[in-house]
Design an enzyme around this catalytic site. Sequence first.
Site, PDB file in Angstrom:
ATOM      1  N   CYS A   1       1.650   1.301   2.776  1.00 21.40           N
ATOM      2  CA  CYS A   1       1.646   1.868   1.430  1.00 21.40           C
ATOM      3  C   CYS A   1       1.031   0.851   0.492  1.00 21.40           C
ATOM      4  CB  CYS A   1       3.069   2.198   0.998  1.00 21.40           C
ATOM      5  SG  CYS A   1       3.194   2.803  -0.693  1.00 21.40           S
TER       6      CYS A   1
ATOM      7  N   ARG B   1       8.094  -0.437   1.910  1.00 19.70           N
ATOM      8  CA  ARG B   1       8.941   0.754   1.899  1.00 19.70           C
ATOM      9  C   ARG B   1       9.358   1.194   3.302  1.00 19.70           C
ATOM     10  NH1 ARG B   1       7.092   4.983  -2.694  1.00 19.70           N
ATOM     11  NH2 ARG B   1       5.042   4.993  -1.759  1.00 19.70           N
TER      12      ARG B   1
ATOM     13  N   ARG C   1      -1.461  14.032  -7.088  1.00 14.98           N
ATOM     14  CA  ARG C   1      -0.285  14.086  -6.226  1.00 14.98           C
ATOM     15  C   ARG C   1       0.984  14.317  -7.037  1.00 14.98           C
ATOM     16  NH1 ARG C   1       0.994   9.175  -3.999  1.00 14.98           N
ATOM     17  NH2 ARG C   1       2.736  10.376  -3.150  1.00 14.98           N
TER      18      ARG C   1
ATOM     19  N   ASP D   1       8.408   3.495 -11.462  1.00 14.51           N
ATOM     20  CA  ASP D   1       7.335   4.479 -11.603  1.00 14.51           C
ATOM     21  C   ASP D   1       6.778   4.566 -13.019  1.00 14.51           C
ATOM     22  OD1 ASP D   1       7.335   5.132  -8.954  1.00 14.51           O
ATOM     23  OD2 ASP D   1       8.268   7.091  -9.165  1.00 14.51           O
TER      24      ASP D   1
ATOM     25  N   LYS E   1       8.382  16.424  -9.275  1.00 16.23           N
ATOM     26  CA  LYS E   1       7.922  16.341  -7.889  1.00 16.23           C
ATOM     27  C   LYS E   1       8.978  15.684  -7.008  1.00 16.23           C
ATOM     28  CE  LYS E   1       5.357  12.782  -6.728  1.00 16.23           C
ATOM     29  NZ  LYS E   1       5.682  11.988  -5.531  1.00 16.23           N
ATOM     30  N   ASN E   2       9.572  14.606  -7.491  1.00 21.66           N
ATOM     31  CA  ASN E   2      10.522  13.853  -6.676  1.00 21.66           C
ATOM     32  C   ASN E   2      11.867  14.543  -6.523  1.00 21.66           C
ATOM     33  OD1 ASN E   2       8.665  11.847  -6.169  1.00 21.66           O
ATOM     34  ND2 ASN E   2       9.347  10.539  -7.851  1.00 21.66           N
TER      35      ASN E   2
END
Length: 430
Positions: A120, A125, A408, A316, A22-23
Site C-alpha cells: 500500500c 497495513r 475511489r 484521512d 464509503k468506509n
Amino acid sequence: MDKFLIKGGKRLEGKVTISGAKNAALPAMAAALLTREPVVLTNVPRVRDIGTMRTLLEELGVDSSLQHKDGGYRLEILARKLDHPLAPYELVKQMRASVLVLGPLLARSGNARVSLPGGCAIGARPINLHLKGLERLGAKVQIEHGYVEARTEGLKGDSFTFDIISVTGTENMMMAAALAEGETRLQNAAQEPEVEDLAQLLIAMGARIEGAGTGEIRIQGVSRLGGATHAIIPDRIEAGTFLAAAAITGGDLTVENAEPAHLGAVRAKVEEVGVRVEILSTASGKETGRALRVFAPDLLRAADLATREYPGFPTDMQAQYMAVATQAEGTSVITETIFENRFLHALELMRMGADIKLDGRRAVVRGKARLSGAKVLASDLRASASLVLAGLAADGETLIDRVYHIDRGYDRIEEKLNRVGADIRRISES
C-alpha cells in the site's frame, strides 16, 4: 486515464451535499454475506470502491441490484448461496477493504480463501490482527501462495484484545462473532462511527451487540441473521474535505447531509486556524444535526496537528489539512501517527510552491506560501484531495494526473466543487 484541470483563485460559496460514507458502505456490503435474506442499503455513494466490492460479491455468487436514488445508490444484495468463497488477488489488490469478506465468509460457510492485500502506498497495513482474532474464535488459518486459507467447524466466542486499534479488524471480528456460539468481547476496539454504523446494521439483521463506538464491544452470537434495510451514514471525511475547501479559498459553504457529531476533531482544528463553523438550526430553533455552515476569514493562522484514532483527528484528513496549512500565517507542525508513509502529497505540494520540510513522521509547514499551478501526480485517495484543495488556492492552472484515486472515495467531487464556484474540469484520455 482521467485528469483534473483546475483554474485557481475562485472563492467557494453556496451549498454542497455530502454523500454516504464509503468506509461505512463497504463493511455493510460485506455483512450481507451473513444472511440468505435481502439486505438493502440506501445513501450508498457513487464511487469506484463500491463497484469493486460489488464485483467481488458477485464473484462469490451473490446477486445484487443497483438503483440511483436521492443523489446516491440504493443497493440490494442477496447472498442466497455462496458458490465460490474465494476473493481473488485481481480484485483484492484494487481495494484493501476487500479483506472484510473474510469474517462473514468464515462465519457463514465455514471456509474462506482470501488474497492477501499486498503493498500500500501509505504504509504496510498488515492483516495479522484479523487472523489472530479469528484464530481466537476457533478458525484454523494458514497462508499459502499469497492467500489466507481459513476453515472452521463452528466459531466459538472468546475475548480478544487488539494489540493496536484496527478499524477493519474490529469490523471483521464483529461480523464473524455475530454468528459464533457464545459471547465475544473485543477490547481496544476501534471507535469510529463506521464501526458503530456496521453494528446498527447487524443489530437490524438480528445480531446482539453492545458497546459499538466504545473501546469494548460485546457480541452474543446468534444462530442466524435475517435481512434488513439500512441507510449509510454521511461521509465525515468528505464533509471534512469541504470544510478544508472553504478554509483554503476564504469561502462560505453550507455543508448539507453532514453529521456534526462525527466531525468533532476536524471542526475543532479548522476553528483553531480561524474558520467559523455553525451547526444549522431548524425554524423552531433546534439544531438539525445534519448541516454546517463554514465561514473562512481572509487570513488563516497556523496550528499544529497530530493524527489519532477516533475520536482524534483522522489520518484521512491529514493531507487536506496540510494543504490548508500552506495558506496559514506562521508554522504548523503536522505529525502522522497512524501510517508510516503518508506524506507523499507533500512532495507534490512543494512543486506548487509550498514550504514543507519532512522529518520522518513530522512535516513542518511554513505559510503563507504563494502556490502556483503545476502538473502534479496523485499518489493515493486523500493525497488526491489535498492536491485539489491546493489547486483551488493556487495562481494559474493545476493539472492533476491519476485522479482515479480520488474517484475511489469521492462522489463526483469536481461537479460538487463547480456548483459552489470552483473552475475544475475532468479531462478524459483513452
